[in-house]
Each structure stands twice: as C-alpha cells, then as structure tokens.
Design an enzyme around this catalytic site. Structure first.
Site, PDB file in Angstrom:
ATOM      1  N   PRO A  94       2.196  -9.352  11.096  1.00 24.82           N
ATOM      2  CA  PRO A  94       3.610  -9.695  11.257  1.00 24.82           C
ATOM      3  C   PRO A  94       4.583  -8.653  10.713  1.00 24.82           C
ATOM      4  O   PRO A  94       4.369  -8.073   9.651  1.00 24.82           O
ATOM      5  CB  PRO A  94       3.757 -11.016  10.481  1.00 24.82           C
ATOM      6  CG  PRO A  94       2.575 -11.082   9.581  1.00 24.82           C
ATOM      7  CD  PRO A  94       1.472 -10.351  10.296  1.00 24.82           C
ATOM      8  N   ASN A  95       5.624  -8.460  11.494  1.00 28.46           N
ATOM      9  CA  ASN A  95       6.766  -7.595  11.166  1.00 28.46           C
ATOM     10  C   ASN A  95       6.474  -6.103  11.260  1.00 28.46           C
ATOM     11  O   ASN A  95       7.376  -5.286  11.097  1.00 28.46           O
ATOM     12  CB  ASN A  95       7.342  -7.939   9.774  1.00 28.46           C
ATOM     13  CG  ASN A  95       7.788  -9.382   9.706  1.00 28.46           C
ATOM     14  OD1 ASN A  95       8.535  -9.824  10.567  1.00 28.46           O
ATOM     15  ND2 ASN A  95       7.324 -10.129   8.713  1.00 28.46           N
ATOM     16  N   ARG A 122      12.735  -1.273   9.525  1.00 24.21           N
ATOM     17  CA  ARG A 122      12.498  -2.294   8.523  1.00 24.21           C
ATOM     18  C   ARG A 122      12.340  -1.638   7.159  1.00 24.21           C
ATOM     19  O   ARG A 122      11.446  -0.823   6.974  1.00 24.21           O
ATOM     20  CB  ARG A 122      11.195  -3.024   8.883  1.00 24.21           C
ATOM     21  CG  ARG A 122      10.679  -3.930   7.817  1.00 24.21           C
ATOM     22  CD  ARG A 122       9.230  -4.346   8.067  1.00 24.21           C
ATOM     23  NE  ARG A 122       8.830  -5.322   7.069  1.00 24.21           N
ATOM     24  CZ  ARG A 122       7.591  -5.619   6.756  1.00 24.21           C
ATOM     25  NH1 ARG A 122       6.590  -5.031   7.389  1.00 24.21           N
ATOM     26  NH2 ARG A 122       7.332  -6.495   5.826  1.00 24.21           N
ATOM     27  N   TYR A 164       8.846   1.551   4.109  1.00 31.59           N
ATOM     28  CA  TYR A 164       7.941   1.729   5.250  1.00 31.59           C
ATOM     29  C   TYR A 164       8.213   2.975   6.090  1.00 31.59           C
ATOM     30  O   TYR A 164       7.478   3.239   7.046  1.00 31.59           O
ATOM     31  CB  TYR A 164       7.975   0.469   6.133  1.00 31.59           C
ATOM     32  CG  TYR A 164       7.507  -0.775   5.397  1.00 31.59           C
ATOM     33  CD1 TYR A 164       6.184  -0.891   4.973  1.00 31.59           C
ATOM     34  CD2 TYR A 164       8.380  -1.819   5.114  1.00 31.59           C
ATOM     35  CE1 TYR A 164       5.744  -2.004   4.288  1.00 31.59           C
ATOM     36  CE2 TYR A 164       7.951  -2.957   4.435  1.00 31.59           C
ATOM     37  CZ  TYR A 164       6.639  -3.037   4.024  1.00 31.59           C
ATOM     38  OH  TYR A 164       6.191  -4.139   3.353  1.00 31.59           O
ATOM     39  N   ASN A 186      -4.150  -3.892   9.354  1.00 36.85           N
ATOM     40  CA  ASN A 186      -3.066  -4.149   8.417  1.00 36.85           C
ATOM     41  C   ASN A 186      -2.540  -5.544   8.752  1.00 36.85           C
ATOM     42  O   ASN A 186      -1.743  -5.710   9.685  1.00 36.85           O
ATOM     43  CB  ASN A 186      -1.952  -3.107   8.551  1.00 36.85           C
ATOM     44  CG  ASN A 186      -0.871  -3.296   7.483  1.00 36.85           C
ATOM     45  OD1 ASN A 186      -0.858  -4.304   6.775  1.00 36.85           O
ATOM     46  ND2 ASN A 186       0.032  -2.341   7.375  1.00 36.85           N
ATOM     47  N   ALA A 234       1.768  -9.470   5.739  1.00 36.93           N
ATOM     48  CA  ALA A 234       1.918 -10.590   4.799  1.00 36.93           C
ATOM     49  C   ALA A 234       0.720 -11.541   4.822  1.00 36.93           C
ATOM     50  O   ALA A 234       0.392 -12.166   3.796  1.00 36.93           O
ATOM     51  CB  ALA A 234       3.204 -11.348   5.109  1.00 36.93           C
ATOM     52  N   HIS A 266      -2.167 -11.606   2.162  1.00 42.38           N
ATOM     53  CA  HIS A 266      -2.061 -12.304   0.880  1.00 42.38           C
ATOM     54  C   HIS A 266      -2.151 -13.827   1.021  1.00 42.38           C
ATOM     55  O   HIS A 266      -2.149 -14.538   0.020  1.00 42.38           O
ATOM     56  CB  HIS A 266      -0.730 -11.938   0.202  1.00 42.38           C
ATOM     57  CG  HIS A 266      -0.366 -10.493   0.334  1.00 42.38           C
ATOM     58  ND1 HIS A 266      -1.149  -9.481  -0.186  1.00 42.38           N
ATOM     59  CD2 HIS A 266       0.679  -9.867   0.963  1.00 42.38           C
ATOM     60  CE1 HIS A 266      -0.582  -8.309   0.116  1.00 42.38           C
ATOM     61  NE2 HIS A 266       0.518  -8.521   0.807  1.00 42.38           N
ATOM     62  N   GLU A 314      -9.319  -2.050   5.677  1.00 43.98           N
ATOM     63  CA  GLU A 314      -8.011  -2.664   5.392  1.00 43.98           C
ATOM     64  C   GLU A 314      -7.027  -1.556   5.027  1.00 43.98           C
ATOM     65  O   GLU A 314      -7.345  -0.700   4.199  1.00 43.98           O
ATOM     66  CB  GLU A 314      -8.160  -3.641   4.214  1.00 43.98           C
ATOM     67  CG  GLU A 314      -6.841  -4.232   3.756  1.00 43.98           C
ATOM     68  CD  GLU A 314      -6.997  -5.183   2.559  1.00 43.98           C
ATOM     69  OE1 GLU A 314      -8.147  -5.510   2.170  1.00 43.98           O
ATOM     70  OE2 GLU A 314      -5.955  -5.589   2.014  1.00 43.98           O
ATOM     71  N   HIS A 357      -2.777  -0.536   4.114  1.00 46.14           N
ATOM     72  CA  HIS A 357      -1.382  -0.895   3.856  1.00 46.14           C
ATOM     73  C   HIS A 357      -0.569   0.390   3.765  1.00 46.14           C
ATOM     74  O   HIS A 357      -1.051   1.400   3.230  1.00 46.14           O
ATOM     75  CB  HIS A 357      -1.245  -1.701   2.557  1.00 46.14           C
ATOM     76  CG  HIS A 357      -2.000  -2.994   2.641  1.00 46.14           C
ATOM     77  ND1 HIS A 357      -1.542  -4.071   3.359  1.00 46.14           N
ATOM     78  CD2 HIS A 357      -3.202  -3.345   2.145  1.00 46.14           C
ATOM     79  CE1 HIS A 357      -2.428  -5.046   3.290  1.00 46.14           C
ATOM     80  NE2 HIS A 357      -3.451  -4.623   2.564  1.00 46.14           N
ATOM     81  N   ILE A 358       0.635   0.302   4.274  1.00 47.79           N
ATOM     82  CA  ILE A 358       1.536   1.456   4.257  1.00 47.79           C
ATOM     83  C   ILE A 358       2.005   1.715   2.824  1.00 47.79           C
ATOM     84  O   ILE A 358       2.013   2.845   2.343  1.00 47.79           O
ATOM     85  CB  ILE A 358       2.734   1.179   5.193  1.00 47.79           C
ATOM     86  CG1 ILE A 358       2.219   1.006   6.626  1.00 47.79           C
ATOM     87  CG2 ILE A 358       3.782   2.279   5.108  1.00 47.79           C
ATOM     88  CD1 ILE A 358       3.201   0.309   7.558  1.00 47.79           C
ATOM     89  N   SER A 359       2.390   0.638   2.167  1.00 41.98           N
ATOM     90  CA  SER A 359       2.886   0.750   0.784  1.00 41.98           C
ATOM     91  C   SER A 359       1.744   0.536  -0.206  1.00 41.98           C
ATOM     92  O   SER A 359       0.687  -0.006   0.154  1.00 41.98           O
ATOM     93  CB  SER A 359       3.983  -0.302   0.550  1.00 41.98           C
ATOM     94  OG  SER A 359       3.457  -1.610   0.701  1.00 41.98           O
ATOM     95  N   ARG A 367       3.944  -3.250  -6.230  1.00 38.63           N
ATOM     96  CA  ARG A 367       5.004  -4.150  -5.778  1.00 38.63           C
ATOM     97  C   ARG A 367       4.837  -5.533  -6.427  1.00 38.63           C
ATOM     98  O   ARG A 367       4.181  -5.659  -7.437  1.00 38.63           O
ATOM     99  CB  ARG A 367       4.995  -4.196  -4.241  1.00 38.63           C
ATOM    100  CG  ARG A 367       5.206  -2.802  -3.622  1.00 38.63           C
ATOM    101  CD  ARG A 367       5.201  -2.838  -2.116  1.00 38.63           C
ATOM    102  NE  ARG A 367       6.312  -3.619  -1.590  1.00 38.63           N
ATOM    103  CZ  ARG A 367       6.400  -4.009  -0.316  1.00 38.63           C
ATOM    104  NH1 ARG A 367       5.440  -3.666   0.546  1.00 38.63           N
ATOM    105  NH2 ARG A 367       7.436  -4.714   0.094  1.00 38.63           N
ATOM    106  N   ARG A 382       1.651  -9.620  -3.905  1.00 41.91           N
ATOM    107  CA  ARG A 382       1.040  -8.650  -2.982  1.00 41.91           C
ATOM    108  C   ARG A 382      -0.228  -8.034  -3.575  1.00 41.91           C
ATOM    109  O   ARG A 382      -0.851  -7.158  -2.964  1.00 41.91           O
ATOM    110  CB  ARG A 382       2.028  -7.530  -2.627  1.00 41.91           C
ATOM    111  CG  ARG A 382       3.246  -8.015  -1.880  1.00 41.91           C
ATOM    112  CD  ARG A 382       4.128  -6.856  -1.440  1.00 41.91           C
ATOM    113  NE  ARG A 382       5.486  -7.301  -1.240  1.00 41.91           N
ATOM    114  CZ  ARG A 382       5.970  -7.841  -0.116  1.00 41.91           C
ATOM    115  NH1 ARG A 382       5.190  -7.982   0.918  1.00 41.91           N
ATOM    116  NH2 ARG A 382       7.222  -8.234  -0.026  1.00 41.91           N
TER     117      ARG A 382
HETATM  118  C1  DQA Z   1       2.095  -4.246   4.019  1.00 40.73           C
HETATM  119  C2  DQA Z   1       2.256  -4.830   2.625  1.00 40.73           C
HETATM  120  C3  DQA Z   1       2.429  -6.331   2.700  1.00 40.73           C
HETATM  121  O1  DQA Z   1       2.568  -6.869   1.391  1.00 40.73           O
HETATM  122  C4  DQA Z   1       3.684  -6.677   3.486  1.00 40.73           C
HETATM  123  O2  DQA Z   1       3.816  -8.065   3.626  1.00 40.73           O
HETATM  124  C5  DQA Z   1       3.742  -5.991   4.801  1.00 40.73           C
HETATM  125  C6  DQA Z   1       3.241  -4.626   4.934  1.00 40.73           C
HETATM  126  C7  DQA Z   1       2.022  -2.700   3.999  1.00 40.73           C
HETATM  127  O3  DQA Z   1       1.562  -2.144   4.974  1.00 40.73           O
HETATM  128  O4  DQA Z   1       2.449  -2.075   3.027  1.00 40.73           O
HETATM  129  O5  DQA Z   1       4.289  -6.530   5.766  1.00 40.73           O
HETATM  130  O6  DQA Z   1       0.881  -4.711   4.568  1.00 40.73           O
END
Ligand code: DQA
Length: 140
Positions: free
Chosen positions: A9-10, A17, A22, A71, A74, A77, A95, A97-99, A104, A108
């Site tokens: 999502p997102n 965003r 990101y 990825n 959200a 978690h 797995e 994650h960008i961040s 954080r 997370r």
């Molecule tokens: C994320 C980190 C998640 O906590 C967050 O909800 C995202 C992006 C990342 O790629 O850093 O939507 O997965």
C-alpha cells in the site's frame, strides 16, 4: 531468471509521497531504469493497496518464479496473512524497505515477513530493490 517485485500500500505514490523519506523518483521511472540495466532478467512489477490481492499474487507466483522482492509497506507490520503466505510458498522472498524502518517509529520495528524471508534489505532508498535483485543474481 524470473523475478517479481511486489509492492504494498501507498507505494504507488512514490515520488509524491513524503519525499524526504521516500525520495523524488516514481517507481515507474525506477523500474524502467532497472529493467533496462538488467535486461537478461525477466523482471515484473505488481502493486496493490489491498492485503488480499497481495496474498493472491504471492500465491500465484510463489511456486514458479525464481525470486520475489517484497515491500509489503505498512502490511509488513500488521499482516499475519502476508506473513503466513511468505511461509507457505517455495519461491525465496527478499524483504525490502526504502527507509531504515529501525530508525523510525517503534511500530515499524516489527515485521511478520522477516522470520520467513531469505534476507532483508532496508534503508538504501530505491536502491534497496536493486540490491535485492543483485542478491538473486549472485546466488544464481
Ligand atoms: C516502507 C516502510 C513502512 O513502515 C511504511 O509503512 C511504508 C514503506 C519502506 O519501504 O520504507 O509504506 O515499507
């Protein structure tokens, strides 16, 4: 080699965003770039904002593809269902994650995916996906 990137999502909003976290690049532009760079790889991309749709996709590709770069955003978690399907399928899942999720908020810091992932790459921006792809190529 058949690899799919599955985004949760997102992540369709990348580039517009929370750019400080990101980055500025859309996933579409990034994907075009790595597809050209790794043209010998059959590389696909799938994104959904819906948990069940992500689970359906993981079931669909999870017994025939060589690798999945996931990825779950959200849902990482929160989703027992995505954790369970990652455990069920036979295709290895990296797995990403960008961040750096550990730098954080506390919520997370946990992942339902990590216990059954082949490995985890996080905190390198969109490059996290490329590093995951390289990890599959290195173990070919
Ligand atoms: C994320 C980190 C998640 O906590 C967050 O909800 C995202 C992006 C990342 O790629 O850093 O939507 O997965």
């Amino acid at each position: 080699m058949k690899i799919i990137i599955i985004n949760g999502p997102n992540l369709n909003l990348l580039g517009k965003r929370e750019n400080d976290i990101y980055g500025d690049e859309s996933f579409h532009d990034f994907f075009d770039r790595i597809q050209k760079k790794y043209e010998s790889v059959h590389l696909e991309h799938f994104q959904s904002n819906i948990e069940g749709v992500l689970i359906d996709k993981l079931q669909e590709v999870g017994y025939s593809y060589d690798g999945i770069i996931l990825n779950a955003a959200a849902y990482t978690h929160t989703s027992v269902g995505i954790g369970d399907v990652v455990k069920a399928i036979t295709t290895p899942v990296v797995e990403v994650h960008i961040s750096n999720t550990f730098a954080r908020e506390e919520f997370r810091h946990s992942s339902f995916i990590s216990p059954n992932a082949k490995g985890i790459i996080l905190g390198f921006g969109l490059q996290s996906y490329e590093l995951a792809l390289q990890s599959f190529l290195a173990s070919e």
